[in-house]
Motif scaffolding. Structure first.
Motif, PDB file in Angstrom:
ATOM      1  N   LEU A   1       0.882  -0.852   0.303  1.00 33.94           N
ATOM      2  CA  LEU A   1       0.134  -0.086   0.157  1.00 33.94           C
ATOM      3  C   LEU A   1       0.737   0.907  -0.037  1.00 33.94           C
ATOM      4  O   LEU A   1       0.500   1.990  -0.686  1.00 33.94           O
ATOM      5  N   VAL A   2       1.982   1.173   0.689  1.00 33.57           N
ATOM      6  CA  VAL A   2       3.224   2.157   0.682  1.00 33.57           C
ATOM      7  C   VAL A   2       4.006   2.387  -0.096  1.00 33.57           C
ATOM      8  O   VAL A   2       4.542   3.168  -0.771  1.00 33.57           O
ATOM      9  N   LEU A   3       4.587   1.530  -0.330  1.00 32.13           N
ATOM     10  CA  LEU A   3       5.912   0.882  -1.024  1.00 32.13           C
ATOM     11  C   LEU A   3       5.518   0.478  -2.447  1.00 32.13           C
ATOM     12  O   LEU A   3       6.181   1.380  -3.624  1.00 32.13           O
ATOM     13  N   PHE A   4       4.879  -0.366  -2.884  1.00 32.75           N
ATOM     14  CA  PHE A   4       4.477  -1.300  -3.700  1.00 32.75           C
ATOM     15  C   PHE A   4       3.091  -0.313  -4.222  1.00 32.75           C
ATOM     16  O   PHE A   4       2.163  -1.313  -4.632  1.00 32.75           O
ATOM     17  N   PRO A   5       2.452   0.599  -4.342  1.00 29.06           N
ATOM     18  CA  PRO A   5       0.743   0.871  -4.023  1.00 29.06           C
ATOM     19  C   PRO A   5       0.336   0.843  -5.569  1.00 29.06           C
ATOM     20  O   PRO A   5      -1.069   0.683  -5.520  1.00 29.06           O
ATOM     21  N   LYS A   6       1.192   1.067  -6.415  1.00 29.05           N
ATOM     22  CA  LYS A   6       0.620   0.709  -7.990  1.00 29.05           C
ATOM     23  C   LYS A   6       0.965  -0.535  -9.012  1.00 29.05           C
ATOM     24  O   LYS A   6      -0.107  -1.214 -10.383  1.00 29.05           O
ATOM     25  N   GLY A   7       1.237  -1.448  -8.061  1.00 31.55           N
ATOM     26  CA  GLY A   7       1.836  -3.443  -8.442  1.00 31.55           C
ATOM     27  C   GLY A   7       0.055  -4.186  -8.669  1.00 31.55           C
ATOM     28  O   GLY A   7      -0.424  -3.596  -7.874  1.00 31.55           O
ATOM     29  N   GLY A   8       0.192  -4.483  -9.694  1.00 28.46           N
ATOM     30  CA  GLY A   8      -1.266  -5.576 -10.053  1.00 28.46           C
ATOM     31  C   GLY A   8      -1.819  -5.347 -11.359  1.00 28.46           C
ATOM     32  O   GLY A   8      -0.400  -5.132 -12.328  1.00 28.46           O
ATOM     33  N   VAL A   9      -2.827  -5.661 -12.059  1.00 26.41           N
ATOM     34  CA  VAL A   9      -3.520  -5.727 -13.014  1.00 26.41           C
ATOM     35  C   VAL A   9      -4.562  -5.143 -13.194  1.00 26.41           C
ATOM     36  O   VAL A   9      -4.579  -4.174 -12.297  1.00 26.41           O
ATOM     37  N   LYS A  10      -5.079  -5.031 -14.420  1.00 25.37           N
ATOM     38  CA  LYS A  10      -6.351  -4.473 -14.994  1.00 25.37           C
ATOM     39  C   LYS A  10      -7.604  -5.351 -15.509  1.00 25.37           C
ATOM     40  O   LYS A  10      -7.225  -6.324 -15.900  1.00 25.37           O
TER      41      LYS A  10
ATOM     42  N   PRO B   1       6.692  -4.101 -13.900  1.00 24.09           N
ATOM     43  CA  PRO B   1       5.410  -4.830 -14.091  1.00 24.09           C
ATOM     44  C   PRO B   1       5.255  -5.570 -13.048  1.00 24.09           C
ATOM     45  O   PRO B   1       5.975  -6.349 -13.160  1.00 24.09           O
ATOM     46  N   TYR B   2       3.675  -5.118 -12.874  1.00 23.89           N
ATOM     47  CA  TYR B   2       3.844  -6.078 -12.014  1.00 23.89           C
ATOM     48  C   TYR B   2       3.606  -5.530  -9.963  1.00 23.89           C
ATOM     49  O   TYR B   2       3.705  -5.576  -9.118  1.00 23.89           O
ATOM     50  N   LEU B   3       4.765  -4.272 -10.123  1.00 19.04           N
ATOM     51  CA  LEU B   3       5.293  -4.383  -8.538  1.00 19.04           C
ATOM     52  C   LEU B   3       5.196  -2.705  -9.162  1.00 19.04           C
ATOM     53  O   LEU B   3       4.613  -2.082  -8.001  1.00 19.04           O
ATOM     54  N   THR B   4       5.968  -1.688  -9.699  1.00 17.52           N
ATOM     55  CA  THR B   4       6.544  -0.475  -9.564  1.00 17.52           C
ATOM     56  C   THR B   4       5.069   0.586 -10.471  1.00 17.52           C
ATOM     57  O   THR B   4       5.022   0.819 -10.731  1.00 17.52           O
ATOM     58  N   VAL B   5       4.700  -0.615 -11.434  1.00  8.68           N
ATOM     59  CA  VAL B   5       3.852  -0.305 -12.288  1.00  8.68           C
ATOM     60  C   VAL B   5       2.702  -1.640 -12.572  1.00  8.68           C
ATOM     61  O   VAL B   5       3.283  -2.459 -12.548  1.00  8.68           O
ATOM     62  N   ASN B   6       1.517  -0.792 -13.269  1.00  2.00           N
ATOM     63  CA  ASN B   6       0.691  -1.803 -13.119  1.00  2.00           C
ATOM     64  C   ASN B   6       0.864  -2.251 -14.347  1.00  2.00           C
ATOM     65  O   ASN B   6       1.597  -1.907 -15.284  1.00  2.00           O
ATOM     66  N   ALA B   7       0.287  -3.846 -14.702  1.00  5.41           N
ATOM     67  CA  ALA B   7       1.297  -4.501 -15.228  1.00  5.41           C
ATOM     68  C   ALA B   7       0.514  -3.431 -17.203  1.00  5.41           C
ATOM     69  O   ALA B   7       1.284  -4.085 -18.146  1.00  5.41           O
ATOM     70  N   ALA B   8      -0.655  -3.523 -17.166  1.00  2.00           N
ATOM     71  CA  ALA B   8      -1.468  -2.350 -18.170  1.00  2.00           C
ATOM     72  C   ALA B   8      -0.318  -1.427 -18.543  1.00  2.00           C
ATOM     73  O   ALA B   8      -0.857  -1.161 -19.417  1.00  2.00           O
TER      74      ALA B   8
END
Length: 432
Positions: free
Chosen positions: A24-33, A160-167
């Protein structure tokens, strides 16, 4: 409701607290869409853990709530009624917008204000503080690294999937509006300068309180300056002005015993922050345009648009614009603007109703973060974006109940000072 104090941290919390802070704090954008809507690992963790926590909270623990928590959630009800009315009467512009509003103003506050508090004493205060300070500092250092790396290499370091959303991999510079001449806004792992700045301003007073090393506190402030965001610069100045105002009120409350030296240092800090923030434009290739833009990045048109609003919502539900209060008027009518304003001024009302909320430095720091966010929302609160409202409702929970593990900890004597006089507590409310 009295919080249940655990003799030692619960083993589940020892595992979940670092995990939540990291994602939530360090890698808040990691994920998918999915269908254009982001699903981040941090929000997924909140959703997965919500099911067992809600079950334990309402089936095992006593169904009692503090009046201040109930009043805080009640401040949301006028807006939620308008939101559900607009969904039924006007439909949805995009389902993802409705999901975002519901999560930010219904689900997340319910979790932080009504579900989580009884579990706070089961958290290790020392572990929470260590991971919280590490994650906040790491985002600042990484952001400064990227800020100077891009002009040298011409590209960003993206995972991808960590510092930025994969998409969003490879699209940050094209889609996030972060250009500032030869430099780009400092975005860290948040992919957006204003988003990073808004979230860090919320927790800046808490970080100042919990982090004992001065250079680490200054690194966070440097990172906020390098966001090259006028909104964040104003927020930094307001943060120092709140501290100055608190010191002046404290001198009034303790007159004839005054502390002119501390007030002078606060005044110099305000001037220094203005100079440092103002010098930020020197990093940009379009500094003059940045300072003379009368539309303030198009925000003046958003504010002017409120003149054509109606009293009740008449347009399909959509996300808030950059200027939160103007966006509320445009999407939910003047009644909606009043309802949203009520949400963000409610902490001040609770402070006046229950002066005990000012007893602990952690609660005062959280209140300061809430006030800062309410003020910058008049320019750009990034309210729609993940994870801003998680930070906001965490600070709100801290304001009402203290930090996780604080009430059960012997490691935080500085956060449990004896209660000052009421006039002094009021003076301290504006800052630390």
């Amino acid at each position: 409701m009295s919080l249940r104090v655990a003799r030692s941290p619960h083993p589940v919390s020892a595992f979940l607290v670092p995990l939540l802070l990291v994602f939530l704090v360090l890698f808040p954008k990691g994920g998918v869409k999915f269908g254009g809507a982001p699903l981040t690992w941090g929000y997924l963790l909140i959703g997965i853990t919500a099911v067992p926590l809600i079950a334990v909270r309402f089936l095992v623990l006593p169904l009692r709530f503090t009046p201040r928590a109930l009043l805080a959630y009640a401040s949301l009800l006028p807006f939620l009624l308008l939101f559900f009315y607009s969904c039924a009467a006007n439909g949805l512009e995009l389902p993802s917008y409705a999901v975002s509003v519901f999560a930010n103003f219904c689900f997340l506050p319910a979790m932080f204000l009504l579900v989580y508090p009884p579990f706070l004493p089961m958290v290790s205060f020392r572990q929470f503080t260590r991971w919280f300070c590490f994650c906040v500092l790491a985002t600042a250092i990484y952001g400064i690294f990227l800020f100077f790396l891009h002009p040298i290499t011409g590209s960003y370091l993206e995972i991808p999937y960590l510092t930025v959303n994969a998409a969003d991999y490879g699209l940050i510079e094209l889609t996030k509006h972060i250009a500032r001449g030869r430099f780009l806004k400092l975005i860290s792992t948040y992919n957006n300068g204003n988003l990073y700045g808004a979230t860090m301003l919320i927790v800046l007073p808490l970080f100042d309180l919990l982090e004992p090393v001065r250079w680490k506190r200054n690194v966070l402030r440097l990172a906020l300056v390098l966001t090259l965001s006028r909104t964040i610069w104003v927020g930094l100045v307001l943060e120092q002005m709140l501290s100055l105002g608190a010191q002046l009120l404290l001198n009034v409350a303790t007159f004839p015993r005054v502390r002119l030296g501390q007030a002078a240092r606060r005044g110099l800090a305000v001037l220094g922050t203005i100079l440092v923030a103002g010098s930020g434009v020197l990093f940009t290739g379009n500094a003059l345009q940045l300072l003379t833009d009368r539309t303030f990045g198009g925000r003046s048109y958003e504010i002017a648009g409120t003149a054509s609003s109606t009293w009740l919502p008449t347009v399909p539900v959509t996300g808030f614009s950059e200027v939160l209060y103007a966006g509320a008027a445009a999407n939910y009518g003047y009644t909606g603007m009043v309802a949203v304003t009520l949400i963000f001024v409610a902490p001040l009302g609770l402070m006046l109703l229950d002066r005990r909320l000012l007893d602990a430095p952690s609660r005062r720091a959280a209140l300061k973060g809430l006030i800062l966010y309410a003020l910058i929302c008049a320019s750009d609160g990034a309210t729609n974006l993940i994870p801003v409202m998680v930070f906001y409702w965490f600070a709100y929970m801290t304001f009402l109940h203290g930090l996780p593990g604080e009430s059960a900890s012997v490691d935080a004597p500085q956060l449990a000072r004896s209660r000052p006089r009421r006039s002094v507590r009021l003076a301290e409310a504006a800052g630390l």
